[in-house]
Design an enzyme around this catalytic site. Sequence first.
Site, short mmCIF file in Angstrom:
data_model
loop_
_atom_site.label_atom_id
_atom_site.label_comp_id
_atom_site.label_asym_id
_atom_site.label_seq_id
_atom_site.Cartn_x
_atom_site.Cartn_y
_atom_site.Cartn_z
N HIS A 102 0.82 -1.21 0.00
CA HIS A 102 0.00 0.00 0.00
C HIS A 102 0.85 1.26 0.00
O HIS A 102 2.03 1.25 0.35
CB HIS A 102 -0.93 0.02 1.22
N ASP A 104 0.40 5.03 1.83
CA ASP A 104 -0.36 5.47 3.00
C ASP A 104 -1.52 6.38 2.64
O ASP A 104 -1.36 7.38 1.93
CB ASP A 104 0.56 6.20 3.99
N HIS A 258 4.71 0.19 0.29
CA HIS A 258 5.48 -0.57 1.27
C HIS A 258 4.64 -1.71 1.84
O HIS A 258 3.43 -1.76 1.68
CB HIS A 258 6.03 0.33 2.39
#
Length: 292
Positions: A102, A104, A258
């Site tokens: 994803h 953030d 990440h």
Amino acid sequence: MSETLNTEHLISEKVGSRLGAVIYGIDAKKEITEGQKDFLNKELIKNKVIFLKKQFLDDEQHERLSCVFGEPILHPTIAPPKGTKYMFELKSRYGRSTDSWHTDVTFMTNYPKASILRALHIPPYGGTTIWANTATAYEALPAPLKAFADAAWAIHSNDYDTNYYKFDSRKEEMSAFRKEFISNIYKTAHPVVRVHPESGEKSLVLGHFVIGLDGFSTKETNALFEIFQGYITEIENTVTWRWEPGDVAIWDNRSTQHYAPADFDQHRRELRRITVKGEVPVSIDGRCSYYL
């Protein structure tokens, strides 16, 4: 190869081919000078994720460091830990982590520019974080896929289907977290390809908050999503950081994804994150992201 800013004895040492660098010469417990701020911001844009080793910051120092990269912001639905202003707590429960790729908070139109994450308690094994470069992923696309991505829009939401709860034995506690996470539902349309406001690079905007592609069925969305995500998460397009207590990672949230593998059994894993305010993404043809 290292790059040095001689006047401040600052060194940037690459740790991955496509992204990642360790920065030496910064003591983030102290006030960051203007020269250091300039160096850190330039290295962040260039390397996508930068690391400061063994800083051992407290919450106040962490917040001050985050201001180097922009204006700290609260998570839109999760309250910060007691006694902090902007912290988002990443504390493992029953061997869980955010083991899903994803970027953030992409369910917001102006999702964070950058995230600043510090390690508090690290398990004796596992517990790494992996980052991927969404700009080099875009560049690697064949021309027909680039043309498709350039015109496509994806729908992102915090009410999404994830594997976050798949192994949890304490469903009631996890349900309480999810209830808070979706206490306000957001749904946002982002271009699949955004133009970086500072570097001008084009990068893919996807990840686990995607719930659909505009104009496509769920089945079609899933198939297309996996194709593009495959370019992002290709092993050669990633860098892995093996945390030590006190380490700090800072990433450009506009050009990375990440993932935190859940590979540390029931051991304690605790980190704290601050995000800074971002810009509304702009597509290749100049259109801005918008709420639905």
